[in-house]
Design a protein around this motif. Sequence first.
Motif, PDB file in Angstrom:
ATOM      1  N   LYS A  31      -1.189   3.146  13.987  1.00  0.00           N
ATOM      2  CA  LYS A  31      -1.245   4.388  13.214  1.00  0.00           C
ATOM      3  C   LYS A  31      -2.093   4.107  11.990  1.00  0.00           C
ATOM      4  O   LYS A  31      -1.862   3.127  11.280  1.00  0.00           O
ATOM      5  N   ASN A  32      -3.079   4.954  11.736  1.00  0.00           N
ATOM      6  CA  ASN A  32      -3.938   4.764  10.569  1.00  0.00           C
ATOM      7  C   ASN A  32      -3.117   4.999   9.311  1.00  0.00           C
ATOM      8  O   ASN A  32      -2.761   6.120   8.988  1.00  0.00           O
ATOM      9  N   ALA A  33      -2.817   3.903   8.596  1.00  0.00           N
ATOM     10  CA  ALA A  33      -2.016   3.975   7.369  1.00  0.00           C
ATOM     11  C   ALA A  33      -2.866   3.726   6.129  1.00  0.00           C
ATOM     12  O   ALA A  33      -2.350   3.355   5.075  1.00  0.00           O
ATOM     13  N   GLU A  34      -4.178   3.923   6.252  1.00  0.00           N
ATOM     14  CA  GLU A  34      -5.065   3.809   5.089  1.00  0.00           C
ATOM     15  C   GLU A  34      -4.775   4.954   4.119  1.00  0.00           C
ATOM     16  O   GLU A  34      -4.260   5.999   4.512  1.00  0.00           O
ATOM     17  N   ALA A  35      -5.147   4.772   2.872  1.00  0.00           N
ATOM     18  CA  ALA A  35      -4.963   5.834   1.877  1.00  0.00           C
ATOM     19  C   ALA A  35      -5.886   7.014   2.169  1.00  0.00           C
ATOM     20  O   ALA A  35      -5.476   8.169   2.075  1.00  0.00           O
ATOM     21  N   SER A  36      -7.134   6.740   2.543  1.00  0.00           N
ATOM     22  CA  SER A  36      -8.073   7.832   2.789  1.00  0.00           C
ATOM     23  C   SER A  36      -9.159   7.517   3.808  1.00  0.00           C
ATOM     24  O   SER A  36      -9.919   8.392   4.178  1.00  0.00           O
ATOM     25  N   ALA A  37      -9.264   6.278   4.280  1.00  0.00           N
ATOM     26  CA  ALA A  37     -10.367   5.873   5.161  1.00  0.00           C
ATOM     27  C   ALA A  37     -10.053   6.110   6.635  1.00  0.00           C
ATOM     28  O   ALA A  37      -8.979   5.786   7.117  1.00  0.00           O
ATOM     29  N   ILE A  44     -11.883  -3.710  13.690  1.00  0.00           N
ATOM     30  CA  ILE A  44     -10.735  -4.608  13.781  1.00  0.00           C
ATOM     31  C   ILE A  44      -9.780  -4.240  12.658  1.00  0.00           C
ATOM     32  O   ILE A  44     -10.185  -4.107  11.506  1.00  0.00           O
ATOM     33  N   VAL A  45      -8.511  -4.038  13.021  1.00  0.00           N
ATOM     34  CA  VAL A  45      -7.502  -3.613  12.050  1.00  0.00           C
ATOM     35  C   VAL A  45      -6.448  -4.702  11.862  1.00  0.00           C
ATOM     36  O   VAL A  45      -6.334  -5.626  12.662  1.00  0.00           O
ATOM     37  N   ALA A  46      -5.690  -4.558  10.785  1.00  0.00           N
ATOM     38  CA  ALA A  46      -4.643  -5.511  10.437  1.00  0.00           C
ATOM     39  C   ALA A  46      -3.315  -4.777  10.326  1.00  0.00           C
ATOM     40  O   ALA A  46      -3.269  -3.555  10.155  1.00  0.00           O
ATOM     41  N   PHE A  47      -2.232  -5.539  10.412  1.00  0.00           N
ATOM     42  CA  PHE A  47      -0.907  -4.981  10.163  1.00  0.00           C
ATOM     43  C   PHE A  47      -0.818  -4.590   8.685  1.00  0.00           C
ATOM     44  O   PHE A  47      -1.327  -5.302   7.825  1.00  0.00           O
ATOM     45  N   LYS A  48      -0.176  -3.465   8.399  1.00  0.00           N
ATOM     46  CA  LYS A  48       0.097  -3.114   7.007  1.00  0.00           C
ATOM     47  C   LYS A  48       1.388  -3.828   6.628  1.00  0.00           C
ATOM     48  O   LYS A  48       2.462  -3.464   7.101  1.00  0.00           O
ATOM     49  N   SER A  50       2.363  -4.467   3.342  1.00  0.00           N
ATOM     50  CA  SER A  50       2.887  -4.026   2.056  1.00  0.00           C
ATOM     51  C   SER A  50       3.406  -2.596   2.178  1.00  0.00           C
ATOM     52  O   SER A  50       2.625  -1.654   2.334  1.00  0.00           O
ATOM     53  N   SER A  51       4.693  -2.426   2.151  1.00  0.00           N
ATOM     54  CA  SER A  51       5.359  -1.123   2.215  1.00  0.00           C
ATOM     55  C   SER A  51       4.977  -0.281   3.427  1.00  0.00           C
ATOM     56  O   SER A  51       4.636   0.903   3.279  1.00  0.00           O
ATOM     57  N   PRO A  52       5.052  -0.839   4.632  1.00  0.00           N
ATOM     58  CA  PRO A  52       4.779   0.005   5.802  1.00  0.00           C
ATOM     59  C   PRO A  52       5.916   0.993   6.031  1.00  0.00           C
ATOM     60  O   PRO A  52       7.057   0.720   5.670  1.00  0.00           O
ATOM     61  N   THR A  53       5.599   2.139   6.622  1.00  0.00           N
ATOM     62  CA  THR A  53       6.645   3.107   6.953  1.00  0.00           C
ATOM     63  C   THR A  53       7.083   2.947   8.410  1.00  0.00           C
ATOM     64  O   THR A  53       8.177   3.369   8.760  1.00  0.00           O
ATOM     65  N   THR A  54       6.208   2.380   9.252  1.00  0.00           N
ATOM     66  CA  THR A  54       6.548   2.089  10.652  1.00  0.00           C
ATOM     67  C   THR A  54       5.911   0.765  11.039  1.00  0.00           C
ATOM     68  O   THR A  54       5.012   0.270  10.353  1.00  0.00           O
ATOM     69  N   ASP A  55       6.345   0.229  12.169  1.00  0.00           N
ATOM     70  CA  ASP A  55       5.741  -0.998  12.691  1.00  0.00           C
ATOM     71  C   ASP A  55       4.339  -0.742  13.237  1.00  0.00           C
ATOM     72  O   ASP A  55       3.584  -1.671  13.477  1.00  0.00           O
ATOM     73  N   LYS A  56       3.982   0.517  13.455  1.00  0.00           N
ATOM     74  CA  LYS A  56       2.660   0.877  13.961  1.00  0.00           C
ATOM     75  C   LYS A  56       1.595   0.892  12.862  1.00  0.00           C
ATOM     76  O   LYS A  56       0.408   0.914  13.157  1.00  0.00           O
ATOM     77  N   ASP A  57       2.012   0.924  11.595  1.00  0.00           N
ATOM     78  CA  ASP A  57       1.076   1.080  10.484  1.00  0.00           C
ATOM     79  C   ASP A  57      -0.021   0.013  10.512  1.00  0.00           C
ATOM     80  O   ASP A  57       0.269  -1.188  10.538  1.00  0.00           O
ATOM     81  N   SER A  58      -1.262   0.482  10.511  1.00  0.00           N
ATOM     82  CA  SER A  58      -2.436  -0.386  10.573  1.00  0.00           C
ATOM     83  C   SER A  58      -3.395  -0.014   9.456  1.00  0.00           C
ATOM     84  O   SER A  58      -3.515   1.162   9.094  1.00  0.00           O
ATOM     85  N   ILE A  59      -4.079  -1.023   8.927  1.00  0.00           N
ATOM     86  CA  ILE A  59      -5.074  -0.813   7.873  1.00  0.00           C
ATOM     87  C   ILE A  59      -6.326  -1.610   8.204  1.00  0.00           C
ATOM     88  O   ILE A  59      -6.297  -2.519   9.034  1.00  0.00           O
ATOM     89  N   LEU A  60      -7.415  -1.262   7.541  1.00  0.00           N
ATOM     90  CA  LEU A  60      -8.629  -2.065   7.649  1.00  0.00           C
ATOM     91  C   LEU A  60      -8.421  -3.311   6.798  1.00  0.00           C
ATOM     92  O   LEU A  60      -7.941  -3.203   5.669  1.00  0.00           O
ATOM     93  N   PRO A  61      -8.737  -4.499   7.308  1.00  0.00           N
ATOM     94  CA  PRO A  61      -8.468  -5.728   6.548  1.00  0.00           C
ATOM     95  C   PRO A  61      -9.292  -5.780   5.268  1.00  0.00           C
ATOM     96  O   PRO A  61     -10.481  -5.465   5.279  1.00  0.00           O
ATOM     97  N   ALA A  62      -8.649  -6.166   4.161  1.00  0.00           N
ATOM     98  CA  ALA A  62      -9.333  -6.212   2.864  1.00  0.00           C
ATOM     99  C   ALA A  62      -9.024  -7.491   2.089  1.00  0.00           C
ATOM    100  O   ALA A  62      -9.296  -7.566   0.905  1.00  0.00           O
ATOM    101  N   ALA A  63      -8.448  -8.499   2.770  1.00  0.00           N
ATOM    102  CA  ALA A  63      -8.142  -9.783   2.119  1.00  0.00           C
ATOM    103  C   ALA A  63      -8.108 -10.868   3.186  1.00  0.00           C
ATOM    104  O   ALA A  63      -7.810 -10.586   4.351  1.00  0.00           O
ATOM    105  N   THR A  64      -8.398 -12.101   2.795  1.00  0.00           N
ATOM    106  CA  THR A  64      -8.378 -13.205   3.759  1.00  0.00           C
ATOM    107  C   THR A  64      -6.978 -13.439   4.306  1.00  0.00           C
ATOM    108  O   THR A  64      -6.822 -14.032   5.363  1.00  0.00           O
ATOM    109  N   SER A  65      -5.962 -12.958   3.619  1.00  0.00           N
ATOM    110  CA  SER A  65      -4.585 -13.120   4.080  1.00  0.00           C
ATOM    111  C   SER A  65      -4.155 -12.029   5.065  1.00  0.00           C
ATOM    112  O   SER A  65      -3.025 -12.065   5.560  1.00  0.00           O
TER     113      SER A  65
END
Length: 181
Positions: A31-37, A44-48, A50-65
């Motif tokens: 699930k696209n959990a980005e703020a606006s993107a 390639i997406v990463a697990f969210k 920090s404060s995910p609302t579901t296990d499906k929440d995905s974000i675009l990676p923005a850190a080496t971690s």
Amino acid sequence: MGIQTTYTAAPAVGFAGMKADSKPERHDTGKNAEASASMPFGAIVAFKTSSPTTDKDSILPAATSAKLKGLVAFGNDFERTFTLLGGATAGELDSTGVVVGAEFMVIEAGTYWVTCEDGCVPGDRLFVRIAGGTLGAARSTDATGSTCIDATNCGKWLSTATAGNVAKLEFDFLAKTTAGA
């Protein structure tokens, strides 16, 4: 304009995020959990984490971690965004990709057509852009500075592409990235 008389049964390349062979794949729902993107097909997406609302929440990676989840799969079943009579927007796909809040298929392992940001040849390993360019973009080399996750354990390129074009990428995001995520 002439009439088309020939049709390609097997095009040379596919669309970004499209399956590239008949081998089994492993997938999950994201699930696209980005703020606006929006998320483009083949990103390639990463697990969210920090404060995910579901296990499906995905974000675009923005850190080496970032903990890489998989690739946004191409699909024909998304409704294009449009404006309703009251002015609200509806739909799941805009000119960039899958919109915020929409669900999509995340490919965790398989062989897919993926846009290679910097160009590649067979055997090149995978790096994932996290800064200084398009987040979640697949690369064949590490960009300067701390702008990529070293995902060489997760994938390798199987065909040739110039910068910004699609190539076959074989990947398995269950493998540990060398950055430790």
